[in-house]
Scaffold this motif. Structure first.
Motif, PDB file in Angstrom:
ATOM      1  N   THR A 145       0.491  -1.302   0.152  1.00 38.67           N
ATOM      2  CA  THR A 145      -0.190  -0.183   0.094  1.00 38.67           C
ATOM      3  C   THR A 145       0.448   1.294   0.029  1.00 38.67           C
ATOM      4  O   THR A 145       1.903   1.414   0.160  1.00 38.67           O
ATOM      5  N   GLN A 146       0.276   1.736  -0.672  1.00 38.45           N
ATOM      6  CA  GLN A 146       1.099   3.287  -0.682  1.00 38.45           C
ATOM      7  C   GLN A 146       0.894   3.968   1.125  1.00 38.45           C
ATOM      8  O   GLN A 146      -0.300   4.111   0.729  1.00 38.45           O
ATOM      9  N   ALA A 147       2.370   5.340   1.523  1.00 40.34           N
ATOM     10  CA  ALA A 147       2.042   5.898   2.305  1.00 40.34           C
ATOM     11  C   ALA A 147       2.642   6.666   2.941  1.00 40.34           C
ATOM     12  O   ALA A 147       3.434   7.249   1.305  1.00 40.34           O
ATOM     13  N   THR A 148       2.367   7.746   3.802  1.00 41.52           N
ATOM     14  CA  THR A 148       4.470   8.555   3.826  1.00 41.52           C
ATOM     15  C   THR A 148       4.779   8.162   5.158  1.00 41.52           C
ATOM     16  O   THR A 148       4.548   7.887   5.939  1.00 41.52           O
TER      17      THR A 148
ATOM     18  N   GLU B  43      13.573  13.460   6.253  1.00 41.55           N
ATOM     19  CA  GLU B  43      13.623  13.484   5.181  1.00 41.55           C
ATOM     20  C   GLU B  43      11.757  12.892   5.021  1.00 41.55           C
ATOM     21  O   GLU B  43      11.579  11.333   5.864  1.00 41.55           O
ATOM     22  N   ARG B  44      10.740  13.443   4.402  1.00 38.82           N
ATOM     23  CA  ARG B  44       9.337  13.453   4.081  1.00 38.82           C
ATOM     24  C   ARG B  44       8.578  12.875   3.531  1.00 38.82           C
ATOM     25  O   ARG B  44       8.940  13.537   2.162  1.00 38.82           O
TER      26      ARG B  44
ATOM     27  N   TYR C 269      15.736  -4.319  15.669  1.00 42.10           N
ATOM     28  CA  TYR C 269      14.498  -2.659  15.456  1.00 42.10           C
ATOM     29  C   TYR C 269      13.593  -3.150  16.049  1.00 42.10           C
ATOM     30  O   TYR C 269      13.180  -4.540  17.377  1.00 42.10           O
ATOM     31  N   GLN C 270      13.070  -2.022  17.154  1.00 46.25           N
ATOM     32  CA  GLN C 270      11.459  -2.054  17.972  1.00 46.25           C
ATOM     33  C   GLN C 270      10.772  -2.015  16.468  1.00 46.25           C
ATOM     34  O   GLN C 270      10.858  -0.859  15.619  1.00 46.25           O
ATOM     35  N   ARG C 271       9.661  -1.553  16.941  1.00 49.68           N
ATOM     36  CA  ARG C 271       8.460  -1.492  16.257  1.00 49.68           C
ATOM     37  C   ARG C 271       7.484  -1.262  17.007  1.00 49.68           C
ATOM     38  O   ARG C 271       7.132  -2.179  17.694  1.00 49.68           O
ATOM     39  N   SER C 272       6.276  -0.146  16.289  1.00 49.09           N
ATOM     40  CA  SER C 272       4.920  -0.121  17.326  1.00 49.09           C
ATOM     41  C   SER C 272       4.537   0.626  16.638  1.00 49.09           C
ATOM     42  O   SER C 272       4.513   1.235  15.186  1.00 49.09           O
ATOM     43  N   HIS C 273       3.040   0.804  16.790  1.00 48.01           N
ATOM     44  CA  HIS C 273       1.800   0.877  16.500  1.00 48.01           C
ATOM     45  C   HIS C 273       1.089   1.870  17.177  1.00 48.01           C
ATOM     46  O   HIS C 273       1.149   2.085  18.231  1.00 48.01           O
ATOM     47  N   SER C 274       0.153   2.545  16.097  1.00 45.12           N
ATOM     48  CA  SER C 274      -0.609   3.747  16.591  1.00 45.12           C
ATOM     49  C   SER C 274      -1.942   3.648  15.469  1.00 45.12           C
ATOM     50  O   SER C 274      -1.776   3.446  13.988  1.00 45.12           O
ATOM     51  N   PRO C 275      -2.503   5.012  15.434  1.00 44.52           N
ATOM     52  CA  PRO C 275      -3.456   4.485  14.790  1.00 44.52           C
ATOM     53  C   PRO C 275      -3.319   5.167  13.970  1.00 44.52           C
ATOM     54  O   PRO C 275      -3.789   4.562  12.573  1.00 44.52           O
ATOM     55  N   ALA C 276      -2.082   6.017  13.369  1.00 42.20           N
ATOM     56  CA  ALA C 276      -1.937   6.854  12.817  1.00 42.20           C
ATOM     57  C   ALA C 276      -0.979   6.273  11.702  1.00 42.20           C
ATOM     58  O   ALA C 276      -1.155   6.363  10.050  1.00 42.20           O
ATOM     59  N   GLY C 277      -0.911   4.821  12.293  1.00 46.90           N
ATOM     60  CA  GLY C 277       0.505   4.089  11.488  1.00 46.90           C
ATOM     61  C   GLY C 277       1.624   3.183  12.133  1.00 46.90           C
ATOM     62  O   GLY C 277       1.321   2.917  13.477  1.00 46.90           O
TER      63      GLY C 277
ATOM     64  N   LEU D 188      11.936   5.451  11.329  1.00 49.61           N
ATOM     65  CA  LEU D 188      10.833   5.297  10.086  1.00 49.61           C
ATOM     66  C   LEU D 188       9.768   5.320  10.648  1.00 49.61           C
ATOM     67  O   LEU D 188       9.444   4.544  11.210  1.00 49.61           O
ATOM     68  N   GLN D 189       9.243   6.519  10.333  1.00 52.30           N
ATOM     69  CA  GLN D 189       7.615   6.809  10.656  1.00 52.30           C
ATOM     70  C   GLN D 189       7.399   5.895   9.192  1.00 52.30           C
ATOM     71  O   GLN D 189       7.352   6.974   8.181  1.00 52.30           O
ATOM     72  N   VAL D 190       5.963   5.145   9.157  1.00 50.00           N
ATOM     73  CA  VAL D 190       4.805   4.961   7.707  1.00 50.00           C
ATOM     74  C   VAL D 190       3.303   5.115   8.346  1.00 50.00           C
ATOM     75  O   VAL D 190       3.237   4.437   9.389  1.00 50.00           O
ATOM     76  N   LEU D 191       2.989   6.299   7.823  1.00 53.54           N
ATOM     77  CA  LEU D 191       1.960   6.411   8.394  1.00 53.54           C
ATOM     78  C   LEU D 191       0.897   6.420   6.863  1.00 53.54           C
ATOM     79  O   LEU D 191       0.906   6.773   5.835  1.00 53.54           O
ATOM     80  N   TRP D 192      -0.139   5.655   7.457  1.00 50.73           N
ATOM     81  CA  TRP D 192      -1.404   5.530   6.509  1.00 50.73           C
ATOM     82  C   TRP D 192      -1.654   6.233   5.556  1.00 50.73           C
ATOM     83  O   TRP D 192      -1.957   7.928   6.615  1.00 50.73           O
TER      84      TRP D 192
END
Length: 234
Positions: free
Chosen positions: A23-26, A39-40, A72-80, A91-95
């Protein structure tokens, strides 16, 4: 400068992106201990059996599931999702906004007995369900052998039925009982996971029990998995 940045981010290397669950994300890339600006921009997120690849600008990130919590550590939120390699980068991956919020019942995020982490049983020395994680806007479960599901979802609450079993799948008690279950069905969005599961049903006994009974269904309503008891983790 590009060579310097590559040294800072460490284990980023070119790779072919997996096509499954793409999927495409920001994305936002922030380097530790560096004067290089963050970088964004638009990126492509891909996940297959828990292994994540992210293609962002000239970078190709790899996050193998068996290295989570190690390299690495991985964490989740409603945003991504956020991926952090200590001393290197975050690295933040935002839906995209269209995937950000699927309406849930008003009580879902605050007064919800199903939220949390649940541990599956083992059969023949192999975890059948592994850890089931139910978050306000994500549900994840599975293992390498049977596949991993990670998805947003919609919610349908079923009526509680006395008599020791839920309406269609769980085995009735051998003796008459007034025991009832709180039952909910989570329909995966925007599509079924790679294992074919489209719906996960959770049934919790209404007697302060610490276990769920879990059933998964395909998009046509057929049973994909019947996992039995899944116990709440601290």
């Amino acid at each position: 400068m590009r060579h310097l940045a590559l040294a800072l981010v460490g284990s980023i290397a070119p790779t072919a992106m997996a096509l499954a669950d793409s999927t495409q994300a920001t994305c936002i890339l922030s380097r530790d201990h560096s004067t290089v600006p963050s970088e964004r921009g638009t990126c492509r997120f891909s996940q297959s059996q828990g292994n994540v690849n992210v293609r962002f600008n000239s970078w190709a990130f790899r996050f193998p599931s068996d290295e989570q919590g190690v390299t690495y550590q991985r964490s989740h939120s409603p945003a991504g999702i956020s991926f952090r390699r200590e001393g290197q980068y975050t690295l933040q991956v935002l839906w995209q906004q269209s995937r950000n919020v699927i309406p849930k019942p008003k009580y879902w995020a605050s007064h919800n007995i199903f939220l949390g982490r649940w541990q599956g049983q083992s059969t023949a020395g192999r975890a059948v369900l592994d850890v089931l994680s139910v978050e306000p806007n994500r549900v994840r479960w599975g293992n390498k052998a049977n596949g991993i599901c990670d998805s947003d979802y919609s919610v349908k609450t079923l009526p509680s039925v006395p008599g020791g079993h839920d309406p269609d799948q769980l085995v009735p008690s051998r003796k008459p009982t007034e025991r009832g279950y709180a039952i909910t069905r989570l329909t995966l969005k925007p599509k079924p996971c790679s294992t074919g599961a489209a719906v996960i049903q959770l049934a919790l006994p209404l007697d302060h029990s610490d276990h769920l009974k879990v059933v998964t269904y395909g998009a046509d309503g057929t049973t994909i998995g019947h996992y039995g008891m899944v116990y709440r983790l601290p």
